[in-house]
Design a protein around this motif. Sequence first.
Motif, PDB file in Angstrom:
ATOM      1  N   UNK A  39      62.152  39.890   9.782  1.00  0.00           N
ATOM      2  CA  UNK A  39      62.963  38.844   8.747  1.00  0.00           C
ATOM      3  C   UNK A  39      63.462  37.284   9.460  1.00  0.00           C
ATOM      4  N   UNK A  40      63.969  36.929  10.406  1.00  0.00           N
ATOM      5  CA  UNK A  40      64.966  36.141  11.636  1.00  0.00           C
ATOM      6  C   UNK A  40      64.020  34.748  11.441  1.00  0.00           C
ATOM      7  N   UNK A  41      62.718  35.617  11.756  1.00  0.00           N
ATOM      8  CA  UNK A  41      61.480  34.586  12.033  1.00  0.00           C
ATOM      9  C   UNK A  41      61.744  33.842  10.312  1.00  0.00           C
ATOM     10  N   UNK A  42      61.458  34.229   9.828  1.00  0.00           N
ATOM     11  CA  UNK A  42      61.573  33.786   8.194  1.00  0.00           C
ATOM     12  C   UNK A  42      62.394  33.294   7.864  1.00  0.00           C
ATOM     13  N   UNK A  43      63.730  33.430   7.864  1.00  0.00           N
ATOM     14  CA  UNK A  43      65.364  32.885   8.137  1.00  0.00           C
ATOM     15  C   UNK A  43      64.820  31.881   9.063  1.00  0.00           C
ATOM     16  N   UNK A  44      64.909  31.170   9.647  1.00  0.00           N
ATOM     17  CA  UNK A  44      64.729  29.631  10.437  1.00  0.00           C
ATOM     18  C   UNK A  44      63.361  29.486   9.710  1.00  0.00           C
ATOM     19  N   UNK A  45      62.994  29.000   9.146  1.00  0.00           N
ATOM     20  CA  UNK A  45      61.581  28.211   8.396  1.00  0.00           C
ATOM     21  C   UNK A  45      62.667  27.584   7.491  1.00  0.00           C
ATOM     22  N   UNK A  46      62.670  25.780   7.352  1.00  0.00           N
ATOM     23  CA  UNK A  46      63.539  25.021   6.278  1.00  0.00           C
ATOM     24  C   UNK A  46      62.537  24.615   4.885  1.00  0.00           C
ATOM     25  N   UNK A  47      61.450  25.063   4.895  1.00  0.00           N
ATOM     26  CA  UNK A  47      60.447  24.600   4.235  1.00  0.00           C
ATOM     27  C   UNK A  47      60.161  25.260   2.967  1.00  0.00           C
ATOM     28  N   UNK A  48      60.990  25.137   2.250  1.00  0.00           N
ATOM     29  CA  UNK A  48      61.344  25.923   0.649  1.00  0.00           C
ATOM     30  C   UNK A  48      60.680  25.816  -0.717  1.00  0.00           C
ATOM     31  N   UNK A  49      60.627  27.009  -1.027  1.00  0.00           N
ATOM     32  CA  UNK A  49      60.396  26.476  -2.570  1.00  0.00           C
ATOM     33  C   UNK A  49      61.220  25.519  -3.533  1.00  0.00           C
ATOM     34  N   UNK A  50      60.908  24.468  -3.546  1.00  0.00           N
ATOM     35  CA  UNK A  50      61.981  23.428  -4.751  1.00  0.00           C
ATOM     36  C   UNK A  50      62.138  22.639  -3.967  1.00  0.00           C
ATOM     37  N   UNK A  51      62.108  22.377  -2.613  1.00  0.00           N
ATOM     38  CA  UNK A  51      62.543  21.659  -1.958  1.00  0.00           C
ATOM     39  C   UNK A  51      60.937  20.921  -1.258  1.00  0.00           C
ATOM     40  N   UNK A  52      61.337  19.520  -0.861  1.00  0.00           N
ATOM     41  CA  UNK A  52      60.097  18.767   0.096  1.00  0.00           C
ATOM     42  C   UNK A  52      59.875  19.133   1.166  1.00  0.00           C
ATOM     43  N   UNK A  53      58.465  19.185   1.735  1.00  0.00           N
ATOM     44  CA  UNK A  53      58.530  19.853   2.887  1.00  0.00           C
ATOM     45  C   UNK A  53      57.127  20.867   3.008  1.00  0.00           C
ATOM     46  N   UNK A 104      51.878  26.042  18.467  1.00  0.00           N
ATOM     47  CA  UNK A 104      52.212  27.334  18.802  1.00  0.00           C
ATOM     48  C   UNK A 104      53.281  27.553  20.606  1.00  0.00           C
ATOM     49  N   UNK A 105      52.691  25.938  20.722  1.00  0.00           N
ATOM     50  CA  UNK A 105      53.875  25.798  22.644  1.00  0.00           C
ATOM     51  C   UNK A 105      55.755  25.904  21.923  1.00  0.00           C
ATOM     52  N   UNK A 106      55.685  25.514  21.058  1.00  0.00           N
ATOM     53  CA  UNK A 106      57.455  26.090  20.662  1.00  0.00           C
ATOM     54  C   UNK A 106      57.558  26.672  20.062  1.00  0.00           C
ATOM     55  N   UNK A 107      56.870  27.494  19.433  1.00  0.00           N
ATOM     56  CA  UNK A 107      57.159  29.135  18.798  1.00  0.00           C
ATOM     57  C   UNK A 107      57.207  30.223  20.450  1.00  0.00           C
ATOM     58  N   UNK A 108      56.471  29.868  21.369  1.00  0.00           N
ATOM     59  CA  UNK A 108      56.234  31.058  22.353  1.00  0.00           C
ATOM     60  C   UNK A 108      57.536  31.256  22.741  1.00  0.00           C
ATOM     61  N   UNK A 109      58.579  29.851  22.606  1.00  0.00           N
ATOM     62  CA  UNK A 109      59.732  30.345  23.525  1.00  0.00           C
ATOM     63  C   UNK A 109      61.109  29.677  23.150  1.00  0.00           C
ATOM     64  N   UNK A 110      60.972  29.710  21.592  1.00  0.00           N
ATOM     65  CA  UNK A 110      61.790  29.060  20.960  1.00  0.00           C
ATOM     66  C   UNK A 110      62.659  30.585  20.107  1.00  0.00           C
ATOM     67  N   UNK A 111      61.852  32.218  20.181  1.00  0.00           N
ATOM     68  CA  UNK A 111      63.210  32.882  19.840  1.00  0.00           C
ATOM     69  C   UNK A 111      63.183  33.577  21.325  1.00  0.00           C
ATOM     70  N   UNK A 112      63.725  33.877  21.890  1.00  0.00           N
ATOM     71  CA  UNK A 112      63.656  34.576  22.607  1.00  0.00           C
ATOM     72  C   UNK A 112      64.348  35.954  22.716  1.00  0.00           C
ATOM     73  N   UNK A 113      65.893  35.930  21.817  1.00  0.00           N
ATOM     74  CA  UNK A 113      67.169  37.008  21.297  1.00  0.00           C
ATOM     75  C   UNK A 113      65.998  37.669  20.365  1.00  0.00           C
ATOM     76  N   UNK A 114      65.045  37.177  19.816  1.00  0.00           N
ATOM     77  CA  UNK A 114      64.222  38.074  18.894  1.00  0.00           C
ATOM     78  C   UNK A 114      63.489  38.668  19.801  1.00  0.00           C
TER      79      UNK A 114
END
Length: 436
Positions: A39-53, A104-114
Amino acid sequence: MRSVQRHQVELRACDLDSLLPPDHAARAVWSFVQGLDLEPLYARIRAVQGRAGRAAIDPALLVALWLYATLEGVGSARQIERLCVSEEAWRWLCGGVRVNHHTLADFRTRHVAWLDEQLTRSVAALMRAGLVTMQCVAQDGLRVRAHAKAASFRREPSLRALLGQARQQLERLKCELHEDAAASQRRRQAAQARAAQERQQRLAQALAALGQMQAGADAKSAPAAAARDDEEPPSATPPKPSQPRASTTDAQARVMKMADGGFRPAFNAQLAVDVATQVIVGVQLCNHGSDSGLLQPMHQQLQQRYARVAPQWLADGGYAKLADIEALDRQGTQVSVPLPASRNPATHLHAPKRGDSPAIAQWRARMGTPQAVAIYKQRASSVECVNAQLRRRGLLRFNVCGLLKAQAVLLWHALAHNLQRLLSLKATATTAAAVG
């Protein structure tokens, strides 16, 4: 005569799920990922239904790819991108989704707390199931090569000169960017300006790291200098002060003595392992070249993670700091650390010394008993074995810069190792139940 025809186009009806056998490691990885809290990873996604992206890639897929890559000893995002096209197991994990190495490279080091939270949750689940008891914990340090090269280390005058050159280059590129009207040329100059700005930031970080190292060296040398002044006459030629150096590539890397006796830029990866199961229960990454003083921080970390104190703690002689041994003894943990060798051959190694506290005197006497020797032998078969497995999976050198990103890579290795141990423990439990 029938000859080969390799250019004939064939249409085959095949689904991805039939490519892998039921007991393949990729299926185990995907099953493990489905049980994680995403859930913490899904919450960081900015492209959601009803918005451009653009539609985002499912984080579960990215987690599964990196876990499987770590188990297979693959640490390059570009190599994973190629494997997801050519290899069946990787294609099965992707399930028709195309991934690129930037994501892949960005995801590998972005979520240290998770990642750190998932390590705690996975070990806690094993403890609730009775597979991990944490009655005896072994700690060891693993020197891992940093991404920085040895030639990137500079002293303060060189760093200041390079920083001045980087500032001049950045100002010149900014002026050219405003004056030139060509779009393609502006894009190239903008990329050059970003690279110059990043270099300037790295040089500023290196200068700041030099200041911190100098302050730490002064704090350590002051008591020693005071002791020398009381014991020795002043020397006619004062000793030449050592000049610290910092890397222009990774300011947080430090030159450390490696296992082969050489000195290279590296980080110190601390691991705490449950002796009975070889499950990693705690990780810590630092840039201290010595293990002295790192016993108590790891002990506190395990208390914060699991609210439990390990009755037994094993470590090698590099952790033999009296203050740490006393602190763990007050918490109810019996420390098994070899005694440092004495320079006086007539000194009885296990006899109490003048000024020893009761805890230190008991530790000296205990380490001379056969029981303590037998307990300490378990360290080699637990944490040393885990270190060898991490090395085999590619934890030889970090391909990222900075403590935070390197910590993320270390956590991926810890999660992948614990996944492998979970599968092994479940298989052992199943076999024992069948036999029983």
